[in-house]
Write a protein that holds these residues in place. Structure first.
Motif, PDB file in Angstrom:
ATOM      1  N   ASN A  29      -6.643  -5.873   3.362  1.00 15.67           N
ATOM      2  CA  ASN A  29      -6.517  -4.736   4.278  1.00 15.67           C
ATOM      3  C   ASN A  29      -6.405  -3.406   3.525  1.00 15.67           C
ATOM      4  OD1 ASN A  29      -6.451  -3.556   6.830  1.00 15.67           O
ATOM      5  ND2 ASN A  29      -4.194  -3.583   6.919  1.00 15.67           N
ATOM      6  N   LYS A  30      -7.177  -3.262   2.462  1.00 12.47           N
ATOM      7  CA  LYS A  30      -7.202  -2.008   1.711  1.00 12.47           C
ATOM      8  C   LYS A  30      -8.489  -1.932   0.890  1.00 12.47           C
ATOM      9  CE  LYS A  30      -3.312  -2.909  -0.274  1.00 12.47           C
ATOM     10  NZ  LYS A  30      -2.092  -2.764  -1.116  1.00 12.47           N
ATOM     11  N   ASN A  31      -8.910  -0.704   0.592  1.00  9.14           N
ATOM     12  CA  ASN A  31     -10.124  -0.479  -0.184  1.00  9.14           C
ATOM     13  C   ASN A  31      -9.860  -0.317  -1.667  1.00  9.14           C
ATOM     14  OD1 ASN A  31     -11.789  -0.517   2.113  1.00  9.14           O
ATOM     15  ND2 ASN A  31     -11.391   1.653   2.505  1.00  9.14           N
ATOM     16  N   GLU A  32      -8.643   0.092  -2.000  1.00 16.13           N
ATOM     17  CA  GLU A  32      -8.290   0.287  -3.395  1.00 16.13           C
ATOM     18  C   GLU A  32      -6.791   0.122  -3.580  1.00 16.13           C
ATOM     19  OE1 GLU A  32      -9.439   4.262  -4.452  1.00 16.13           O
ATOM     20  OE2 GLU A  32      -7.526   5.109  -3.794  1.00 16.13           O
ATOM     21  N   ILE A  33      -6.409  -0.058  -4.832  1.00 12.47           N
ATOM     22  CA  ILE A  33      -4.998  -0.121  -5.191  1.00 12.47           C
ATOM     23  C   ILE A  33      -4.700   1.089  -6.068  1.00 12.47           C
ATOM     24  CG2 ILE A  33      -3.221  -1.401  -6.447  1.00 12.47           C
ATOM     25  CD1 ILE A  33      -4.749  -3.947  -5.738  1.00 12.47           C
ATOM     26  N   LYS A  34      -3.744   1.896  -5.658  1.00 12.54           N
ATOM     27  CA  LYS A  34      -3.346   3.068  -6.432  1.00 12.54           C
ATOM     28  C   LYS A  34      -1.834   3.066  -6.594  1.00 12.54           C
ATOM     29  CE  LYS A  34      -3.434   7.393  -4.912  1.00 12.54           C
ATOM     30  NZ  LYS A  34      -3.953   8.717  -4.484  1.00 12.54           N
ATOM     31  N   VAL A  35      -1.395   3.074  -7.865  1.00 15.65           N
ATOM     32  CA  VAL A  35       0.023   3.005  -8.179  1.00 15.65           C
ATOM     33  C   VAL A  35       0.378   4.118  -9.157  1.00 15.65           C
ATOM     34  CG1 VAL A  35       1.895   1.568  -9.097  1.00 15.65           C
ATOM     35  CG2 VAL A  35      -0.035   0.498  -7.906  1.00 15.65           C
ATOM     36  N   SER A  36       1.463   4.817  -8.910  1.00 17.36           N
ATOM     37  CA  SER A  36       1.910   5.856  -9.832  1.00 17.36           C
ATOM     38  C   SER A  36       2.374   5.225 -11.143  1.00 17.36           C
ATOM     39  CB  SER A  36       3.062   6.660  -9.220  1.00 17.36           C
ATOM     40  OG  SER A  36       3.612   7.554 -10.183  1.00 17.36           O
TER      41      SER A  36
END
Length: 566
Positions: A29-36
């Protein structure tokens, strides 16, 4: 600066970002993973990326397992519903996606990596290729079967491992991996002769996708970009600044003639012929003698306004440089063929022939009894005394001698040697890998006191063995001496066509032949490549003792250096 994969910088902050594979987007259920990455320090951010990448890959792996579990519960299609053509289209599309993912990394990574790092990547890719080309099911099975299962899940298909079509799917994936690895080898500069797999050419893969994919063929690559990438990649491959400086004239001339913003695909053979025709009208040393004119303007000067035009030899050299740049563009996939192919070299006049000639014994005797050597007395001998003798009795190139460090002279197993090796500060430059070698010091050089000279330099804590050599404006330690030596030959009445400092290297090669030296050892001593045979890269090579025995055979019949003493 090369882009770091998976690193995103926004407003001074660093993030890890990775795209979710298309067939997993619905599951996750997401297009990308972005983590600080919780830092603004670029170096620290790069160190934290591998951990987040590992976590992301684990997340993708768990999602894959979930899809496999659901697929086993819901056999939506039977093997009879899947044609071989459909399997080929599925794998061709997957191959296209695989190419795009790796190219995004490979093209940026190659520009920033050192020559040693590139060799490591090439070795790793060759190992991968050996596995993919294996006929053993135990070797190739683990590489292709998991990928086959993922593709079936992605396209909502089901095949049992015992099905012939599952085996055909695995064969297609194996072919794709082989072609993909060859393509990656090409990006990192490994040239090979192999016909591309027809199934995985862009023309076959494009129709199967419902989305428009930007390919290299659709990109506009300007001449300015070609020249910039060529320079950056060659530097990363270990090509020296001095060698790259040789390309300056043709880069400047083509930028004026073609135009920096010209699409490289619009440059054809006819245009290149026109360029060579105009280049032949360029005055020699145009930038120096006509600084207020562009190169193109200088080609329009009448003959009476200039001293001379470029020689045929110089034009041919520039043609070769241009062909090398186009060959690079072909290798990068920007053009299909080299437009310089088929353009014949300009025939040089006999007076322009500048091939290097060896010294005769008479010329050597005259040189070593000239004013150059009469003014040199032990122990205060300068580089002008030693450089010709070192080249004559070792075959070393001028720059190799000029850049020797004092501690490069050592005694190993009782034999004095010279180490030609790189340094930590990157001061030295070498023509190729064969240039890196250890050369025993010839007995005649020992008799003349060269070893004592080197030990004294070490005692004085000199860095350079020849501390009296000053680098040129371009940073080369050999340029100034080369010009001085040419003038010295003229002043002593020794100058003739083809006779330059490099002639000592030719003289040494002839002496090696006349002394019946082992060819492989001669190549090792002189830094010549023996062959491309894989067998020649195995083993540690010849011992110092063996090399010393061979180099000691070098004699120059009729040469008398007894007056030089020690």
């Amino acid at each position: 600066m090369a882009k770091t994969p998976y690193l995103l910088r926004r407003n001074g902050k660093c993030y890890f970002r990775i795209k979710v594979p298309s067939h997993l987007k619905k599951t996750l259920n997401k297009n990308e993973i972005k983590v600080s990455l919780r830092t603004s320090d670029l170096k620290l951010a790069k160190q934290r990326i591998p951990l987040h990448l590992l976590e992301a890959q684990q997340l993708f792996s768990n999602a894959e397992k979930e899809l496999i579990k659901l697929s086993n519960q819901n056999h939506s299609n039977s093997s009879s519903d899947i044609s071989n053509i459909e399997l080929e289209r599925i794998v061709a599309l997957w191959f296209q996606e695989l190419e795009q993912q790796s190219e995004e990394y490979d093209y940026s990574a190659r520009v920033s990596m050192s020559a040693d790092e590139r060799y490591e990547v090439l070795d790793s890719l060759r190992e991968d290729l050996a596995g993919y080309e294996s006929e053993s099911e135990n070797v190739i099975g683990p590489a292709v079967q998991p990928r086959a299962e993922k593709l079936l899940i992605k396209h909502n298909l089901c095949l049992e491992k015992s099905d012939k079509q599952f085996h055909y799917l695995c064969t297609l994936i194996q072919r794709a991996l082989i072609q993909h690895t060859y393509n990656r080898l090409s990006i990192y500069g490994d040239m090979y002769k192999r016909q591309s797999d027809r199934l995985f050419q862009i023309s076959h893969a494009t129709p199967i996708s419902k989305v428009t994919v930007t390919t290299k063929d659709e990109m506009t690559i300007t001449w300015k970009v070609v020249l910039k990438q060529f320079t950056e990649v060659k530097k990363s491959d270990g090509v020296t600044d001095k060698t790259l400086a040789s390309y300056k004239l043709i880069k400047d001339f083509t930028s004026e003639f073609f135009g920096s913003d010209r699409d490289i695909k619009s440059i054809n053979t006819a245009l290149c012929r026109d360029l060579i025709k105009q280049l032949s009208q360029l005055p020699s040393n145009a930038r120096k003698h006509h600084p207020n004119l562009s190169l193109i303007q200088a080609t329009k000067l009448p003959l009476e306004a200039i001293s001379k035009r470029l020689s045929a030899t110089s034009i041919n050299n520039q043609m070769q440089y241009l062909s090398t740049i186009f060959a690079f563009a072909v290798n990068e996939g920007w053009i299909d063929r080299n437009p310089m192919s088929g353009i014949k070299r300009i025939k040089a006049n006999h007076s322009e022939t500048t091939s290097r000639e060896p010294f005769t014994v008479e010329e050597l005797n005259k040189l070593f009894r000239s004013s150059i050597y009469r003014s040199e007395r032990a122990p205060y001998r300068s580089h002008k005394f030693w450089l010709p003798l070192l080249s004559l009795y070792s075959g070393m190139r001028l720059n190799e001698i000029c850049q020797l460090f004092a501690h490069d002279i050592e005694i190993i197993e009782g034999i004095p040697v010279m180490h030609l090796r790189v340094d930590a500060d990157g001061i030295k430059s070498f023509k190729n890998k064969s240039s890196l070698r250890t050369v025993p010091i010839h007995p005649e050089l020992q008799r003349l006191g060269f070893v004592d000279f080197a030990l004294e330099a070490q005692h004085r804590l000199q860095k350079l063995l020849f501390s009296d050599i000053k680098p040129s404006a371009a940073g080369s330690y050999s340029d100034n001496f080369s010009k001085w030596f040419g003038r010295a030959l003229r002043s002593e009445g020794l100058k003739r066509n083809g006779l330059v400092f490099h002639s000592f290297r030719h003289t040494f090669r002839d002496a090696a032949r006349n002394s019946n030296l082992n060819r492989e050892i001669t190549s090792k001593i002189g830094g010549w490549s023996v062959s491309d045979d894989v067998m020649d890269r195995y083993g540690k090579g010849h011992s110092i003792q063996r090399l010393y025995e061979e180099i000691s055979k070098i004699k120059y019949q009729g040469l008398d250096l007894s007056h030089l003493g020690s």
